[in-house]
Every structure is written in C-alpha cells, then in structure tokens.
Enzyme design. Structure first.
Site, PDB file in Angstrom:
ATOM      1  N   ASP A 174       0.835   7.267 -39.827  1.00 14.91           N
ATOM      2  CA  ASP A 174       1.260   6.283 -38.815  1.00 14.91           C
ATOM      3  C   ASP A 174       0.138   5.336 -38.409  1.00 14.91           C
ATOM      4  O   ASP A 174       0.095   4.860 -37.271  1.00 14.91           O
ATOM      5  CB  ASP A 174       1.815   6.977 -37.548  1.00 14.91           C
ATOM      6  CG  ASP A 174       2.911   7.965 -37.878  1.00 14.91           C
ATOM      7  OD1 ASP A 174       3.786   7.612 -38.678  1.00 14.91           O
ATOM      8  OD2 ASP A 174       2.873   9.095 -37.354  1.00 14.91           O
ATOM      9  N   HIS A 234       7.394   3.695 -42.532  1.00 14.58           N
ATOM     10  CA  HIS A 234       6.519   2.544 -42.344  1.00 14.58           C
ATOM     11  C   HIS A 234       7.334   1.506 -41.589  1.00 14.58           C
ATOM     12  O   HIS A 234       8.452   1.208 -41.990  1.00 14.58           O
ATOM     13  CB  HIS A 234       6.168   1.891 -43.676  1.00 14.58           C
ATOM     14  CG  HIS A 234       5.356   2.749 -44.574  1.00 14.58           C
ATOM     15  ND1 HIS A 234       4.233   3.409 -44.163  1.00 14.58           N
ATOM     16  CD2 HIS A 234       5.472   3.006 -45.889  1.00 14.58           C
ATOM     17  CE1 HIS A 234       3.712   4.057 -45.187  1.00 14.58           C
ATOM     18  NE2 HIS A 234       4.446   3.837 -46.244  1.00 14.58           N
ATOM     19  N   THR A 260      11.904  10.227 -36.631  1.00 13.26           N
ATOM     20  CA  THR A 260      12.484  11.244 -35.760  1.00 13.26           C
ATOM     21  C   THR A 260      12.608  10.785 -34.305  1.00 13.26           C
ATOM     22  O   THR A 260      13.326  11.410 -33.525  1.00 13.26           O
ATOM     23  CB  THR A 260      11.583  12.498 -35.757  1.00 13.26           C
ATOM     24  OG1 THR A 260      10.268  12.065 -35.334  1.00 13.26           O
ATOM     25  CG2 THR A 260      11.452  13.117 -37.132  1.00 13.26           C
ATOM     26  N   LEU A 314      -5.761  -2.532 -32.406  1.00 18.88           N
ATOM     27  CA  LEU A 314      -6.840  -2.731 -31.434  1.00 18.88           C
ATOM     28  C   LEU A 314      -6.275  -3.328 -30.143  1.00 18.88           C
ATOM     29  O   LEU A 314      -6.747  -3.025 -29.049  1.00 18.88           O
ATOM     30  CB  LEU A 314      -7.916  -3.646 -32.039  1.00 18.88           C
ATOM     31  CG  LEU A 314      -9.191  -3.750 -31.214  1.00 18.88           C
ATOM     32  CD1 LEU A 314      -9.925  -2.411 -31.172  1.00 18.88           C
ATOM     33  CD2 LEU A 314     -10.116  -4.832 -31.736  1.00 18.88           C
ATOM     34  N   GLY A 371      -1.854  -6.971 -33.822  1.00 18.64           N
ATOM     35  CA  GLY A 371      -0.425  -7.041 -33.514  1.00 18.64           C
ATOM     36  C   GLY A 371       0.363  -6.620 -34.734  1.00 18.64           C
ATOM     37  O   GLY A 371      -0.176  -6.583 -35.844  1.00 18.64           O
TER      38      GLY A 371
HETATM   39  P1  GDP Z   1       2.565   3.639 -41.326  1.00 20.50           P
HETATM   40  O1  GDP Z   1       3.477   4.770 -41.639  1.00 20.50           O
HETATM   41  O2  GDP Z   1       1.133   3.964 -41.568  1.00 20.50           O
HETATM   42  O3  GDP Z   1       2.990   2.359 -41.971  1.00 20.50           O
HETATM   43  O4  GDP Z   1       2.644   3.404 -39.761  1.00 20.50           O
HETATM   44  P2  GDP Z   1       3.936   3.278 -38.810  1.00 20.50           P
HETATM   45  O5  GDP Z   1       4.794   2.198 -39.292  1.00 20.50           O
HETATM   46  O6  GDP Z   1       4.543   4.601 -38.546  1.00 20.50           O
HETATM   47  O7  GDP Z   1       3.229   2.904 -37.440  1.00 20.50           O
HETATM   48  C1  GDP Z   1       2.607   1.743 -37.225  1.00 20.50           C
HETATM   49  C2  GDP Z   1       3.324   1.046 -36.079  1.00 20.50           C
HETATM   50  O8  GDP Z   1       2.436   0.183 -35.439  1.00 20.50           O
HETATM   51  C3  GDP Z   1       4.462   0.154 -36.544  1.00 20.50           C
HETATM   52  O9  GDP Z   1       5.456   0.130 -35.552  1.00 20.50           O
HETATM   53  C4  GDP Z   1       3.823  -1.204 -36.684  1.00 20.50           C
HETATM   54  O10 GDP Z   1       4.729  -2.289 -36.509  1.00 20.50           O
HETATM   55  C5  GDP Z   1       2.836  -1.159 -35.558  1.00 20.50           C
HETATM   56  N1  GDP Z   1       1.600  -1.890 -35.796  1.00 20.50           N
HETATM   57  C6  GDP Z   1       0.874  -1.975 -36.941  1.00 20.50           C
HETATM   58  N2  GDP Z   1      -0.266  -2.655 -36.728  1.00 20.50           N
HETATM   59  C7  GDP Z   1      -0.269  -3.000 -35.408  1.00 20.50           C
HETATM   60  C8  GDP Z   1      -1.196  -3.688 -34.564  1.00 20.50           C
HETATM   61  O11 GDP Z   1      -2.271  -4.103 -34.955  1.00 20.50           O
HETATM   62  N3  GDP Z   1      -0.857  -3.805 -33.243  1.00 20.50           N
HETATM   63  C9  GDP Z   1       0.323  -3.340 -32.747  1.00 20.50           C
HETATM   64  N4  GDP Z   1       0.563  -3.510 -31.436  1.00 20.50           N
HETATM   65  N5  GDP Z   1       1.212  -2.677 -33.502  1.00 20.50           N
HETATM   66  C10 GDP Z   1       0.916  -2.521 -34.815  1.00 20.50           C
END
Ligand code: GDP
Length: 424
Positions: free
Chosen positions: A13, A41, A302, A333, A415
C-alpha cells in the site's frame, strides 16, 4: 531504454499503482509477476478513479501491453469481474493490450473456501488473510495441484485433471473442515462463466516477452505488496505467499533471462500495515486515528482500517536492501502536512540495546521503536512540482530519510493524481 521494476519497500500500500501509472509513459510492456487479487492498487488519472487488484496498472495507457505473468495467482472469477468493472468505465481491454501467461496457475474455486475455513479454524490466532484464496493457491501450486491457464485449450485432458484435483481436495474439505464437497457440475459452471471469458487473452508470454526484449521494447515489472511481506525475506508467517522482491520479477514474468536495470522502491512517508503481525512503529489512539483519517488508510480490497505509524527507518533500510532498489519514490508526503512535529522511528531497542538491524521475525515482538521528532511544515504542499516548491522543513525530512536508507529519493509524491509529483 532499460527494464525497470517498481516494488514496495514496506508492508504494501505504498502507492506502487500510482507510480506505475505515472511511469508507464516510457514503457511498452507492464508485467505483474506475483500475487493475486488480494491487495489493491488505487490509480487516479484523467480517465477516472480505479481500484485495481489483478490488472496491471498500465491498462490505462494506449499502446501499452499489459501482462499477467506465470507467477501470479490467476483467479478467473476475480479477473473477469475486474475487467468488466474497468471496461464499464470506458477502458478498452482486448487481447492486444492484455495478455495472460499460459503458464500461470489458476486459482480454483475451493482455494477461497480453504482460506476462509482455515482462518475460522485459527480463530483468534488467525493470520489476517484477505480470504482471497492466495495461501491455499500457492501451497497447491507448489504441490503441483492446480491447473495451468493453457490447459483451457485442452478441454478433454482439463476435465479429467480437474476431476482428479477435486477428488483430492474434497477429502480435505469434507474430512478436515466438515465442509460441502465440490461437484463436476460446479466446476463446469465455473469454467463456462469465468474461464471461457478470459481464454482469448491467454497466450505464450515467454515467446512474447522474448520478442519484445529482442526488439528493444521497454519492460516495466509491477509488484504487489512490499519487502516485509515477501515470503522468504518478510515477517514470516505474516507475509504473503509469494516473492514480492524485484529479483523474482524475471522468473514470475516469463522472461527468466531479463536483467533489471532500475529498481524503483516505493516508500510511504509514514508507515501502514494491514492485518496481523509485528509492527514495531505502530501508533495508537487519537494520534493514530488522525493519521489514518488524513491518509485515508483503509484497505482497497477489504475496507479494513490500516494500522499506522511513523516512517520506520530500520524496516525501510532493510526493505531497500532486499529489493536492491536503485531509486526511491517517497509517496504521500502531503498527508503529513497537518502535523506540528513529525515522528520518525530511527532505531529499535532490542534487549536493552539500540539497533539499526531489522531483527529476525520472532524477535520483532520484543523490539521497541526509538522516535525522533522533526519540525512540521504546516502548509499545503500538494501543488509542489519542483524541489524548490517544497518548504525547507519538508526538504529536511526527505533528505534525512534519504541519508538514513542509503538510496536516492528521485520522486516525491504530494497527491494521488498522476501529475502531483516532484521529480529530482
Ligand atoms: P499500492 O497497492 O502500493 O498501489 O497502494 P494503494 O493503492 O493501496 O495505496 C495508495 C493510496 O494512496 C491510493 O489511494 C493512492 O491514490 C494514494 N496515493 C498515492 N500517492 C499519494 C500521494 O502522494 N498523496 C496522497 N494523498 N495519496 C496518494
């Protein structure tokens, strides 16, 4: 150009999907090489917001070929459902932009039952499985008790192979767990409803990747979960059942001869962990709730609230080593912008001694975090696109982490949107 793997450095995540979505611009092929539909993801781009579970995150880019390699847990039901969801949002998925390895093993209907039944048997000792059948699937794969996707093209042999597997699995289902047995009629319905739908996408991925590689195509390997969930190098037994490390990418993709030039390790600016198991830097109470709310830390698959904590330098440094990362993407960040003081777990205390080494899994429960505090920046940084746009306190936080983990932080994500990124 070079081959690249995008992998998680922590517990999963970290935002790998977001990084793959950004970087696929430079790649022709994106390959998922391990894991299944048990994690998710989240990708946000101009086409919408998507929660992907099995589909590679390059599915949104025109001209990119997306591959599910032989190392994935190929669940026809989950995959077909996900494909339909994504297609309903206007994304085209055809055998030209999605290809499935004929050597991928099929996650069979009883794998999900086995997962659920075993978690129920374990009761308060459960592993915190997502109950998607991943552990029973990989156990059976290594026992040679699954079906290869390519067997769908040999219907007569397939039926007799399935009947043999069913007879064997029914023994465990009925005699060990007291559950209902499977029948061939149930399996035939599963074949018809799901397997037939994904059949047009199945092909010889080894041959495809060899040709892609020979003609100079750029290949991106996309991992699921992170270093600390790797079956061999993670917090066993609270790991997943596959290898989440970049070293496994060539094997699990179908191009065992591939050399991976760049390994981009994705690190979150703080820590999160889903499910059970040791999590040394864990925060509790209001402090945890505030971070969870600000980071929206609830599981993509989940909906479970994720456990949260400050960035863990000891675990992250270990994760970087295990992945042999060549560059880091530090994500989320912006989530820390609300904090007056930002906690960082710099070391562990183990048996009264301070250590920088990530301990053996059994020792983790006795490790205590050593926390240092950094000044917060207390302003919105989501509009930053250049290093100089970031406040000094944020720069200091990033450079401290970089120095501690010994790997350059090339991307700072501020973001979830594709362009919310600072590239150094
Ligand atoms: P992954 O399985 O590694 O791809 O990660 P996930 O998708 O489970 O979790 C990452 C979450 O953080 C997602 O909801 C993304 O949209 C969000 N996200 C990713 N990078 C950033 C960021 O730099 N800032 C913010 N606020 N959200 C982010």
């Amino acid at each position: 150009m070079a081959n690249c793997a995008i992998v998680g450095i922590n517990w999963g995540d970290e935002g790998k999907g977001r990084m793959v979505d950004l970087l696929t611009e430079d790649y022709d092929v994106v390959v998922r090489f391990q894991g299944g539909g048990n994690a998710g993801h989240t990708v946000i781009n101009e086409k919408g917001k998507f929660a992907l579970h099995l589909l590679p995150s390059g599915i949104f880019r025109d001209g990119v070929v997306n591959i599910l390699g032989n190392g994935v847990a190929l669940d026809p039901k989950n995959l077909w459902t996900e494909m339909q969801d994504v297609m309903a949002k206007g994304i085209e998925i055809t055998p030209d932009n999605l290809k499935i390895s004929d050597r991928a093993s099929l996650l069979l209907p009883w794998h999900r039952d086995m997962d659920e039944l075993e978690e129920m048997r374990l009761a308060d000792k459960k592993y915190g499985s997502t109950k998607q059948g991943i552990a029973p699937f990989y156990s059976d794969k290594y026992q040679k008790k699954t079906i290869l996707a390519g067997e769908l093209f040999y219907p007569e042999e397939l039926k007799s192979h399935l009947a043999d597997l069913m007879e064997w699995k029914n023994l465990t289902l009925t005699k060990v767990y007291g559950a209902k047995p499977y029948t061939m009629a149930m399996l035939e319905e599963w074949l018809e409803t799901y397997c037939e739908k994904i059949k047009p996408y199945i092909c010889d991925i080894g041959a495809f990747l060899k040709e892609a590689h020979a003609s100079g195509k750029n290949i991106l390997f996309e991992a699921q979960l992170g270093s600390l969930r790797d079956l061999d190098y993670g917090i066993y037994p609270y790991t997943t059942s596959s290898n989440t490390t970049a070293a496994y990418a060539p094997i699990g993709s179908g191009l065992p001869s591939a050399k991976i030039d760049d390994v981009i390790g994705v690190v979150k600016a703080y820590s999160t962990c889903v499910g059970e198991g040791p999590f040394v830097c864990e925060m509790f109470g209001d402090e945890a709730e505030e971070l969870r709310k600000n980071g929206f830390e609830y599981g993509a698959k989940t909906g479970r609230p994720r456990r949260v904590g400050p960035i863990d330098i000891v675990a992250t440094r270990y994760g970087v080593e295990v992945q042999a990362a060549t560059a880091i993407a530090l994500t989320k960040l912006d989530v820390l912008s609300y904090m007056d003081k930002i906690p960082v777990c710099t070391h562990y205390l183990l048996n009264g001694e301070q250590t920088d080494r990530f301990p053996f899994p059994s020792a983790l429960k006795n490790a205590k975090p050593v926390i240092e505090y950094f000044d917060g920046w207390k302003c919105d940084i989501s509009g930053a696109r250049n290093w100089d746009d970031l406040p000094k306190a944020a720069q200091k936080y990033v450079t401290f982490i970089e120095k501690q983990i010994g790997c350059p932080i090339k991307y700072v994500s501020v973001g979830p949107e594709r362009d919310s990124i600072v590239i150094r």
